[in-house]
Design a protein around this motif. Structure first.
Motif, PDB file in Angstrom:
ATOM      1  N   ALA A  61      75.652   4.809 -47.721  1.00  0.00           N
ATOM      2  CA  ALA A  61      74.869   3.028 -47.443  1.00  0.00           C
ATOM      3  C   ALA A  61      75.541   1.962 -47.782  1.00  0.00           C
ATOM      4  CB  ALA A  61      74.579   3.560 -49.044  1.00  0.00           C
ATOM      5  N   GLN A  65      74.531  -1.547 -45.793  1.00  0.00           N
ATOM      6  CA  GLN A  65      73.484  -2.025 -46.474  1.00  0.00           C
ATOM      7  C   GLN A  65      73.743  -3.756 -46.062  1.00  0.00           C
ATOM      8  OE1 GLN A  65      71.348  -2.218 -48.798  1.00  0.00           O
ATOM      9  NE2 GLN A  65      71.510   0.345 -48.689  1.00  0.00           N
ATOM     10  N   GLY A 116      68.098   1.254 -48.889  1.00  0.00           N
ATOM     11  CA  GLY A 116      67.973  -0.086 -49.141  1.00  0.00           C
ATOM     12  C   GLY A 116      66.332  -1.086 -49.916  1.00  0.00           C
ATOM     13  N   SER A 346      71.940  -7.532 -50.577  1.00  0.00           N
ATOM     14  CA  SER A 346      72.336  -6.024 -49.578  1.00  0.00           C
ATOM     15  C   SER A 346      73.991  -5.814 -50.099  1.00  0.00           C
ATOM     16  CB  SER A 346      71.652  -5.802 -47.830  1.00  0.00           C
ATOM     17  OG  SER A 346      70.638  -5.692 -48.045  1.00  0.00           O
ATOM     18  N   SER A 349      74.358  -5.047 -52.779  1.00  0.00           N
ATOM     19  CA  SER A 349      73.511  -2.911 -53.255  1.00  0.00           C
ATOM     20  C   SER A 349      75.384  -2.311 -52.297  1.00  0.00           C
ATOM     21  CB  SER A 349      73.173  -2.956 -52.678  1.00  0.00           C
ATOM     22  OG  SER A 349      72.789  -1.202 -52.224  1.00  0.00           O
ATOM     23  N   SER A 350      76.026  -2.992 -51.516  1.00  0.00           N
ATOM     24  CA  SER A 350      76.969  -2.369 -51.263  1.00  0.00           C
ATOM     25  C   SER A 350      77.943  -2.242 -51.937  1.00  0.00           C
ATOM     26  CB  SER A 350      77.684  -3.004 -50.007  1.00  0.00           C
ATOM     27  OG  SER A 350      77.189  -2.783 -48.601  1.00  0.00           O
TER      28      SER A 350
END
Length: 407
Positions: A61, A65, A116, A346, A349-350
């Protein structure tokens, strides 16, 4: 109902199911590895595989991402949302057919690769929500993910006893599929694909360079990383700390689980309230106060003399934690250049996945030197340093800008 409210309601449900499905397997993963179909018997081997399988999702992930963020800016957030939702539903069902630890590890890594849903949902909400309701929307969306994270292990444990391990994967996959279908039918996005395609193509690395040139975004990404790092770091050690404070094995599992989820419980209720407040007084102020409050409440946890004290401090800390992610997401949207929202969320999110990976490792190493109490104190120091960074990059510059406008 206005369309942005419909989007928010559907994606709250989707966030709940995604996070619930991801955490539902935690209570029984080691038991699943011992089941007749997989058949591991050595306890050391089981523990090793359980840790590697759980971490495999976050490794991929973290790596993938940014790619999905780039594609969401080019083809639309809803498309990435559906890609992730339907993909994870299929992978979750396939996990129920696994016959070896390698199958589970591969599927968890595939799941991380195609994941995602969260950044796509946040990005879509940030685009479709009125600016004066952004904090409320982000806080409400966050509460859905927190609710799934809290209730996922609880539901997983109950279902494992009631129906066995494999049916849980089939049920979770089916619910993820249903949530994705609901998003396909109801969620709407204003996205001009021709206009997006006409923009110059930018690689993932180029996009990162452009975003990293915005100091406010770097400070916000750091908040996200530290939040997850500090939350996850002490968690593997929490049962041992509760045992030390509790002084008996009676109801130990219950108290360990209750203390572990306490911050999440108060976070779930505080997020929408603090999000609404941030719309009135500013996301920067809520973020700064939440960072300081969360940092200070790590300190008494290190010196707790009973389980009740630890529980109280974690409940209070969860209230401050509830102001972090919604404020970060609203501010990320504000400071991100137009057309790069998907990339930015993203990357955020990483950072979340990176905190999930590094937190338990560093927490275990630090506790070997200082004990778990030292982990809390180091987390407090890191949060305070981040609060200073946020003040210098966000709050001070905002004050200077407002002063300049007034003159």
């Amino acid at each position: 109902m206005e369309q942005w409210k419909k989007n928010l309601a559907v994606l709250w449900f989707g966030q709940f199911l995604v996070m619930g499905g991801m955490t539902m397997i935690i209570p029984f993963m080691s038991l699943y590895l011992q089941s007749e179909r997989i058949g591991l018997t050595d306890q050391h081997e089981i523990a090793t595989w359980a840790g590697v399988i759980f971490a495999g999702n976050f490794v991929t992930a973290f790596l993938f991402q940014p790619l999905w963020g780039k594609l969401s800016d080019r083809y639309g957030r809803k498309m990435m949302l559906l890609r992730s939702g339907f993909g994870m539903a299929i992978v979750m069902i396939l996990m129920g057919f696994a016959t070896s630890p390698w199958h589970l590890l591969l599927l968890r890594m595939v799941n991380g690769t195609i994941s995602g849903f969260n950044p796509a949902a946040v990005s879509l909400i940030s685009i479709t929500t009125p600016k004066d309701r952004m904090g409320f929307a982000m806080g409400t969306l966050q509460s859905g993910g927190i609710a799934g994270t809290i209730l996922g292990p609880f539901m997983g444990g109950l279902l494992a006893d009631a129906v066995g391990y494999r049916p849980i994967f089939y049920l979770t996959g089916s619910l993820l599929f249903a949530a994705s279908m609901l998003a396909f039918i109801i969620v709407k996005e204003r996205f001009n694909r021709e206009e997006a395609a006409a923009k110059p193509a930018m690689s993932v690395v180029e996009g990162f360079r452009k975003l990293s040139a915005v100091p406010q975004l770097m400070a916000l990404f750091c908040v996200t990383f530290l939040l997850q790092f500090a939350n996850i770091g002490p968690m593997p050690l929490m049962p041992l700390y509760v045992q030390e404070l509790h002084g008996t094995t009676v109801n130990l599992a219950f108290w360990a689980g209750f203390v572990g989820s306490a911050a999440g419980l108060s976070n779930m209720f505080a997020s929408p309230l603090l999000g609404r407040l941030s719309d009135r007084i500013g996301q920067e102020r809520i973020l700064g106060l939440s960072l300081i409050g969360a940092a200070l409440l790590f300190i008494p946890q290190a010196f707790a003399g009973s389980v009740w004290q630890l529980l109280l401090f974690r409940l209070l800390q969860g209230c401050f934690m509830g102001g972090l992610i919604p404020s970060v997401n609203a501010l990320v949207r504000r400071f991100t250049p137009d057309g790069m929202e998907g990339r930015s969320f993203s990357l955020n999110s990483s950072m979340l996945a990176l905190g999930n990976m590094i937190g338990p490792i560093v927490g275990g190493l630090v506790s070997g030197w200082t004990g778990i109490r030292g982990v809390f104190l180091i987390s407090a120091g890191l949060f305070l340093l981040n609060a200073v960074w946020v003040r210098r990059t966000l709050i001070s510059k905002r004050g200077a800008r407002v002063g300049g406008e007034g003159s």
